[in-house]
Motif scaffolding. Structure first.
Motif, PDB file in Angstrom:
ATOM      1  N   ASP A 293      18.161  -2.211  27.171  1.00 37.19           N
ATOM      2  CA  ASP A 293      16.818  -2.773  27.285  1.00 37.19           C
ATOM      3  C   ASP A 293      15.962  -2.305  26.101  1.00 37.19           C
ATOM      4  O   ASP A 293      15.493  -1.157  26.075  1.00 37.19           O
ATOM      5  N   LEU A 294      15.765  -3.186  25.140  1.00 40.97           N
ATOM      6  CA  LEU A 294      15.037  -2.811  23.929  1.00 40.97           C
ATOM      7  C   LEU A 294      13.567  -2.514  24.209  1.00 40.97           C
ATOM      8  O   LEU A 294      12.899  -1.850  23.402  1.00 40.97           O
ATOM      9  N   ARG A 295      13.062  -2.984  25.350  1.00 39.97           N
ATOM     10  CA  ARG A 295      11.664  -2.698  25.687  1.00 39.97           C
ATOM     11  C   ARG A 295      11.462  -1.225  26.019  1.00 39.97           C
ATOM     12  O   ARG A 295      10.336  -0.715  25.975  1.00 39.97           O
ATOM     13  N   ARG A 296      12.550  -0.527  26.357  1.00 45.58           N
ATOM     14  CA  ARG A 296      12.457   0.895  26.691  1.00 45.58           C
ATOM     15  C   ARG A 296      12.511   1.778  25.446  1.00 45.58           C
ATOM     16  O   ARG A 296      12.402   2.971  25.524  1.00 45.58           O
ATOM     17  N   GLY A 297      12.766   1.140  24.304  1.00 41.46           N
ATOM     18  CA  GLY A 297      12.870   1.913  23.076  1.00 41.46           C
ATOM     19  C   GLY A 297      14.136   2.729  22.996  1.00 41.46           C
ATOM     20  O   GLY A 297      14.221   3.731  22.271  1.00 41.46           O
TER      21      GLY A 297
END
Length: 298
Positions: A293-297
């Motif tokens: 999940d790229l939104r989590r960095g």
């Protein structure tokens, strides 16, 4: 089939007469639907005339023929090209062209701005499965629920129907998510066959073992879903991530011994190791989804 039964069938327009479009058209024609078809390469559409289809000279002419308009084209840009200049006012547009969730949402807004209702679709079948009862093929639909209910019987003629929500992007999302899982499975199968390749092991003898094993493991998806919804990735864990990661050297050494590239496995193994290194060795593999999940960095 009686004349009255044929007359009750919804007439429709189909834009696109490739392998899938042709299979769809023939299924509707066989069920007694009036079908007007258009294709950029006219000869493909004309081949359907023998089955009873009406061939339109232009896409705009085909769209004008019936309220229900179905597109099954190469890509989203092809839909733009085919419908450029067509009057969609009062039409019900079903897009069975493979695309992304964002393309489905944009196409819905585009259609509605032109006075049309819209459904996006994701076909979970190959052409030989279309129109064949109990083939297992079906189509995801998302968008206008009212429109779906109105045309459900017609849409169910070529393949089963599964409505997955009012968000027009959901059909494409479900489609690509399942196909992504399929590709991951195919990657594992390819690696497995590569490992046995140098040995005196007949692939036809190995294949039933592989099918049985994958079939036995597949229900693990239910546990993953349960863990995701509960937020507890340690729930009902049988083989935790630390134990699974301990096998990584064996996977890699075996590939080396068999002279097989590990490139189909290494991305997954690296994610597994990273999650363990972050202190989550007591979890199941579900936690690795967070790493994707790229939104989590991550």
């Amino acid at each position: 089939m009686t004349d009255n039964a044929v007359a009750s069938r919804t007439p429709l327009t189909l834009l696109g007469a490739g392998a899938m479009g042709t299979a769809l058209a023939r299924a509707w024609l066989a069920a007694g639907h009036e079908v007007t078809v258009w294709n950029r390469t006219p000869s493909r559409a004309e081949a359907l005339a023998a089955d009873g289809a009406t061939v339109a000279r232009t896409a705009a002419e085909a769209v004008a023929a019936h309220r229900l308009v179905i597109t099954c084209l190469l890509d989203d840009a092809s839909v733009d090209g085919a419908l450029d200049g067509a009057d969609l006012t009062g039409r019900d547009l079903v897009n069975l062209t493979t695309g992304t969730p964002a393309e489905g949402r944009a196409r819905a807004a585009w259609a509605e701005a032109r006075g049309a209702r819209f459904l996006d679709g994701g076909i979970m079948a190959v052409p030989p499965m279309i129109g064949v009862p109990d083939s297992g093929g079906y189509v995801f639909y998302s968008g206008s629920h009212e429109m779906f209910e109105e045309h459900r019987a017609t849409l169910a003629v070529p393949a089963g129907t599964r409505y997955v929500g009012a968000d027009p992007g959901f059909a494409a999302l479900h489609d690509v998510a399942l196909l992504s899982a399929m590709n991951g499975m195919f990657a594992g199968m390819a690696h497995a066959f590569a490992l046995i390749g140098p040995e005196d092991i007949a692939p036809k003898d190995f294949a039933p073992l592989l099918v049985d094993w994958l079939t036995a493991i597949a229900p693990a998806a239910h546990q993953t879903a349960d863990q995701l919804e509960s937020g507890d990735y340690t729930k009902d864990v049988v083989s935790n991530l630390a134990m699974q990661a301990a096998g990584i050297p064996t996977f890699l050494r075996t590939a080396e011994e068999q002279h097989v590239s590990p490139e189909l496995l290494t991305p997954y193994l690296e994610l597994m190791k990273r999650r363990v290194d972050q202190g989550h060795g007591d979890e199941d593999g579900t936690g690795m989804i967070e790493l994707l999940d790229l939104r989590r960095g991550a």
